[in-house]
Design a protein around this motif. Structure first.
Motif, PDB file in Angstrom:
ATOM      1  N   PRO A   1       0.797  -1.227   0.000  1.00  0.00           N
ATOM      2  CA  PRO A   1       0.000   0.000   0.000  1.00  0.00           C
ATOM      3  C   PRO A   1       0.834   1.284   0.000  1.00  0.00           C
ATOM      4  O   PRO A   1       0.425   2.285  -0.593  1.00  0.00           O
ATOM      5  CB  PRO A   1      -0.858  -0.123   1.258  1.00  0.00           C
ATOM      6  CG  PRO A   1      -0.170  -1.126   2.118  1.00  0.00           C
ATOM      7  CD  PRO A   1       0.499  -2.071   1.172  1.00  0.00           C
ATOM      8  N   GLU A   2       1.982   1.269   0.656  1.00  0.00           N
ATOM      9  CA  GLU A   2       2.788   2.487   0.694  1.00  0.00           C
ATOM     10  C   GLU A   2       3.379   2.807  -0.682  1.00  0.00           C
ATOM     11  O   GLU A   2       3.511   3.981  -1.055  1.00  0.00           O
ATOM     12  CB  GLU A   2       3.885   2.368   1.743  1.00  0.00           C
ATOM     13  CG  GLU A   2       3.340   2.364   3.170  1.00  0.00           C
ATOM     14  CD  GLU A   2       4.435   2.430   4.215  1.00  0.00           C
ATOM     15  OE1 GLU A   2       5.623   2.522   3.838  1.00  0.00           O
ATOM     16  OE2 GLU A   2       4.099   2.379   5.416  1.00  0.00           O
ATOM     17  N   ARG A   3       3.718   1.770  -1.428  1.00  0.00           N
ATOM     18  CA  ARG A   3       4.185   1.990  -2.802  1.00  0.00           C
ATOM     19  C   ARG A   3       3.077   2.611  -3.629  1.00  0.00           C
ATOM     20  O   ARG A   3       3.302   3.555  -4.401  1.00  0.00           O
ATOM     21  CB  ARG A   3       4.633   0.671  -3.425  1.00  0.00           C
ATOM     22  CG  ARG A   3       5.089   0.765  -4.889  1.00  0.00           C
ATOM     23  CD  ARG A   3       5.482  -0.626  -5.395  1.00  0.00           C
ATOM     24  NE  ARG A   3       6.020  -0.600  -6.741  1.00  0.00           N
ATOM     25  CZ  ARG A   3       5.290  -0.714  -7.857  1.00  0.00           C
ATOM     26  NH1 ARG A   3       3.968  -0.830  -7.754  1.00  0.00           N
ATOM     27  NH2 ARG A   3       5.866  -0.691  -9.042  1.00  0.00           N
TER      28      ARG A   3
ATOM     29  N   GLN B   1     -12.567   1.787 -10.335  1.00  0.00           N
ATOM     30  CA  GLN B   1     -12.351   1.128  -9.049  1.00  0.00           C
ATOM     31  C   GLN B   1     -12.689   2.023  -7.862  1.00  0.00           C
ATOM     32  O   GLN B   1     -12.902   1.528  -6.758  1.00  0.00           O
ATOM     33  CB  GLN B   1     -10.894   0.649  -8.950  1.00  0.00           C
ATOM     34  CG  GLN B   1     -10.636  -0.419  -7.899  1.00  0.00           C
ATOM     35  CD  GLN B   1     -11.194  -1.785  -8.280  1.00  0.00           C
ATOM     36  OE1 GLN B   1     -11.726  -1.979  -9.371  1.00  0.00           O
ATOM     37  NE2 GLN B   1     -11.075  -2.744  -7.383  1.00  0.00           N
ATOM     38  N   VAL B   2     -12.760   3.332  -8.073  1.00  0.00           N
ATOM     39  CA  VAL B   2     -13.090   4.219  -6.956  1.00  0.00           C
ATOM     40  C   VAL B   2     -14.504   3.965  -6.444  1.00  0.00           C
ATOM     41  O   VAL B   2     -14.811   4.246  -5.282  1.00  0.00           O
ATOM     42  CB  VAL B   2     -12.934   5.712  -7.338  1.00  0.00           C
ATOM     43  CG1 VAL B   2     -11.506   6.005  -7.775  1.00  0.00           C
ATOM     44  CG2 VAL B   2     -13.926   6.132  -8.404  1.00  0.00           C
ATOM     45  N   TYR B   3     -15.378   3.418  -7.280  1.00  0.00           N
ATOM     46  CA  TYR B   3     -16.766   3.191  -6.872  1.00  0.00           C
ATOM     47  C   TYR B   3     -16.933   1.965  -5.991  1.00  0.00           C
ATOM     48  O   TYR B   3     -17.927   1.846  -5.271  1.00  0.00           O
ATOM     49  CB  TYR B   3     -17.659   3.042  -8.111  1.00  0.00           C
ATOM     50  CG  TYR B   3     -17.768   4.286  -8.943  1.00  0.00           C
ATOM     51  CD1 TYR B   3     -18.294   5.464  -8.414  1.00  0.00           C
ATOM     52  CD2 TYR B   3     -17.347   4.296 -10.280  1.00  0.00           C
ATOM     53  CE1 TYR B   3     -18.396   6.611  -9.191  1.00  0.00           C
ATOM     54  CE2 TYR B   3     -17.453   5.444 -11.055  1.00  0.00           C
ATOM     55  CZ  TYR B   3     -17.977   6.592 -10.503  1.00  0.00           C
ATOM     56  OH  TYR B   3     -18.080   7.732 -11.265  1.00  0.00           O
ATOM     57  N   GLY B   4     -15.985   1.030  -6.061  1.00  0.00           N
ATOM     58  CA  GLY B   4     -16.121  -0.199  -5.305  1.00  0.00           C
ATOM     59  C   GLY B   4     -17.219  -1.090  -5.862  1.00  0.00           C
ATOM     60  O   GLY B   4     -17.470  -1.113  -7.069  1.00  0.00           O
TER      61      GLY B   4
ATOM     62  N   PRO C   1     -14.247   2.642  -2.490  1.00  0.00           N
ATOM     63  CA  PRO C   1     -13.261   1.713  -3.051  1.00  0.00           C
ATOM     64  C   PRO C   1     -12.997   0.518  -2.132  1.00  0.00           C
ATOM     65  O   PRO C   1     -13.088   0.631  -0.903  1.00  0.00           O
ATOM     66  CB  PRO C   1     -12.013   2.571  -3.224  1.00  0.00           C
ATOM     67  CG  PRO C   1     -12.206   3.743  -2.318  1.00  0.00           C
ATOM     68  CD  PRO C   1     -13.675   3.972  -2.238  1.00  0.00           C
ATOM     69  N   VAL C   2     -12.654  -0.607  -2.759  1.00  0.00           N
ATOM     70  CA  VAL C   2     -12.400  -1.837  -2.007  1.00  0.00           C
ATOM     71  C   VAL C   2     -10.912  -2.143  -1.889  1.00  0.00           C
ATOM     72  O   VAL C   2     -10.555  -3.164  -1.305  1.00  0.00           O
ATOM     73  CB  VAL C   2     -13.120  -3.042  -2.665  1.00  0.00           C
ATOM     74  CG1 VAL C   2     -14.626  -2.842  -2.657  1.00  0.00           C
ATOM     75  CG2 VAL C   2     -12.609  -3.282  -4.082  1.00  0.00           C
ATOM     76  N   ASP C   3     -10.058  -1.285  -2.452  1.00  0.00           N
ATOM     77  CA  ASP C   3      -8.619  -1.517  -2.354  1.00  0.00           C
ATOM     78  C   ASP C   3      -7.890  -0.184  -2.278  1.00  0.00           C
ATOM     79  O   ASP C   3      -8.463   0.887  -2.507  1.00  0.00           O
ATOM     80  CB  ASP C   3      -8.106  -2.369  -3.518  1.00  0.00           C
ATOM     81  CG  ASP C   3      -8.406  -1.768  -4.881  1.00  0.00           C
ATOM     82  OD1 ASP C   3      -8.358  -0.527  -5.016  1.00  0.00           O
ATOM     83  OD2 ASP C   3      -8.673  -2.535  -5.824  1.00  0.00           O
ATOM     84  N   PHE C   4      -6.600  -0.247  -1.926  1.00  0.00           N
ATOM     85  CA  PHE C   4      -5.821   0.979  -1.774  1.00  0.00           C
ATOM     86  C   PHE C   4      -5.649   1.718  -3.103  1.00  0.00           C
ATOM     87  O   PHE C   4      -5.556   2.947  -3.120  1.00  0.00           O
ATOM     88  CB  PHE C   4      -4.449   0.667  -1.170  1.00  0.00           C
ATOM     89  CG  PHE C   4      -4.504   0.281   0.278  1.00  0.00           C
ATOM     90  CD1 PHE C   4      -4.892   1.200   1.241  1.00  0.00           C
ATOM     91  CD2 PHE C   4      -4.190  -1.011   0.674  1.00  0.00           C
ATOM     92  CE1 PHE C   4      -4.951   0.851   2.578  1.00  0.00           C
ATOM     93  CE2 PHE C   4      -4.244  -1.369   2.018  1.00  0.00           C
ATOM     94  CZ  PHE C   4      -4.628  -0.446   2.972  1.00  0.00           C
ATOM     95  N   ASN C   5      -5.609   0.979  -4.199  1.00  0.00           N
ATOM     96  CA  ASN C   5      -5.492   1.626  -5.499  1.00  0.00           C
ATOM     97  C   ASN C   5      -6.658   2.584  -5.727  1.00  0.00           C
ATOM     98  O   ASN C   5      -6.470   3.724  -6.162  1.00  0.00           O
ATOM     99  CB  ASN C   5      -5.427   0.570  -6.602  1.00  0.00           C
ATOM    100  CG  ASN C   5      -5.225   1.171  -7.976  1.00  0.00           C
ATOM    101  OD1 ASN C   5      -6.193   1.402  -8.705  1.00  0.00           O
ATOM    102  ND2 ASN C   5      -3.987   1.430  -8.345  1.00  0.00           N
TER     103      ASN C   5
END
Length: 328
Positions: free
Chosen positions: A93-95, A127-130, A145-149
């Motif tokens: 996630p930090e990357r 992907q922002v919508y999840g 969203p469902v992920d860090f991306n």
């Protein structure tokens, strides 16, 4: 499109969408500069711009002082730099934070100082919508969203939007569905199922679909995607700032796998259980309501999935050594 005289900067321009866009702009008469840091795993491939009269600068957009003159002279900036892997964002996630948010903030801050008010077209993601609460997904859909991306891409969207509200930038945000076509990465891991499908059928392998294959998608061919970026650059000030970009065909993953296998001449696909790490970030079915953008610009997707995938397979078979070398 007549881009004669345009001075265009394309960040992430050695990648899939960026390189196709740079080619299109150059063909239309624009003076194009590409900036790409060639971060491992993000899909940059120098061959993508082979023979194209564009300048290529190997710089990180998070260090904008290295190409300040390019920013100062840009008429329009197409901002496609970033990480696209959803799974990698969960593993590192930090990357993802650095590539998709912190780097973007440093770049945009430089743009406000050296080219205040410049039009920027930013490549965001569905992907922002999840997980969709309804279909088709329009721009009013809640952000979840469902992920860090997705989280970090949304943060970058907010940077663009806030700086547009203050008058420091003139940004348009495009939230893209699954884009496919020539020059997509076949070797970079976790860059989308269509790249994986393409690689496997080119190697003669039988496709495996996770789950029951019923999840819907609206794959968008790269030429239609590029045309959306061009149209976005021409939108007058004072209109909507964020648009969904998708395709009219709503195909389930099973249908897509069958069509891909038939076109490539490999055996019909089968289904396998979802790996737990991928199931955790699966959004189920998704397809896009792109009417807001179509009404604002007149843009319409023109290439069907099957036609687009035939073009894709033909391209990679002709250029296999540059995308899928034998040693891979």
């Amino acid at each position: 499109m007549n881009a004669t005289g345009w001075r265009a900067l394309v960040t992430g321009g050695l990648g899939f969408i960026g390189s196709n866009l740079a080619r299109r702009l150059s063909e239309a008469g624009a003076d194009v500069t590409v900036v790409d840091s060639c971060v491992a795993g993000c899909g940059a491939n120098p061959y993508n711009l082979s023979g194209v009269p564009v300048r290529v600068l190997r710089h990180d957009i998070g260090q904008p002082q290295n190409f300040r003159d390019t920013i100062e002279n840009a008429d329009v900036i197409f901002n496609l730099a970033g990480e696209v892997s959803h799974l990698d964002s969960m593993l590192r996630p930090e990357r993802d934070l650095e590539l998709n948010a912190a780097t973007q903030l440093r770049f945009l801050d430089a743009c406000t100082r050296w080219r205040r008010g410049v039009r920027i077209v930013y490549a965001s993601t569905r992907q922002v919508y999840g997980v969709p609460q309804y279909l088709p997904v329009d721009e009013r859909h809640p952000i979840n969203p469902v992920d860090f991306n997705g989280v970090h891409k949304y943060a970058a969207t907010q940077y663009h939007q806030m700086l547009t509200r203050t008058g420091d930038l003139d940004a348009i945000v495009l939230r893209l569905t699954n884009v496919f076509g020539p020059r997509m990465s076949l070797l970079a891991k976790n860059q989308g199922f269509l790249g994986v499908f393409t690689r496997k059928v080119l190697l003669g392998e039988t496709l495996k679909v996770f789950g029951d294959g019923s999840q819907l998608r609206d794959p968008l061919y790269i030429d239609d995607c590029v045309e959306a970026f061009v149209k976005a650059a021409e939108i007058p000030k004072g209109t909507d700032r964020t648009f969904n970009i998708g395709a009219p065909e709503h195909l389930d993953l099973g249908q897509i796998a069958v069509a891909v296998s038939r076109i490539a001449g490999v055996p019909e696909p089968g289904c396998i259980p979802f790996p737990p790490d991928l199931k955790a970030i699966d959004i189920g079915s998704y397809f896009t309501d792109y009417r807001l953008f179509a009404n604002a610009t007149g843009w319409r997707p023109r290439v069907t999935f099957e036609d687009g995938f035939r073009r894709t397979v033909d391209f990679f078979r002709r250029n296999r050594e540059h995308y899928l070398p034998v040693c891979s």
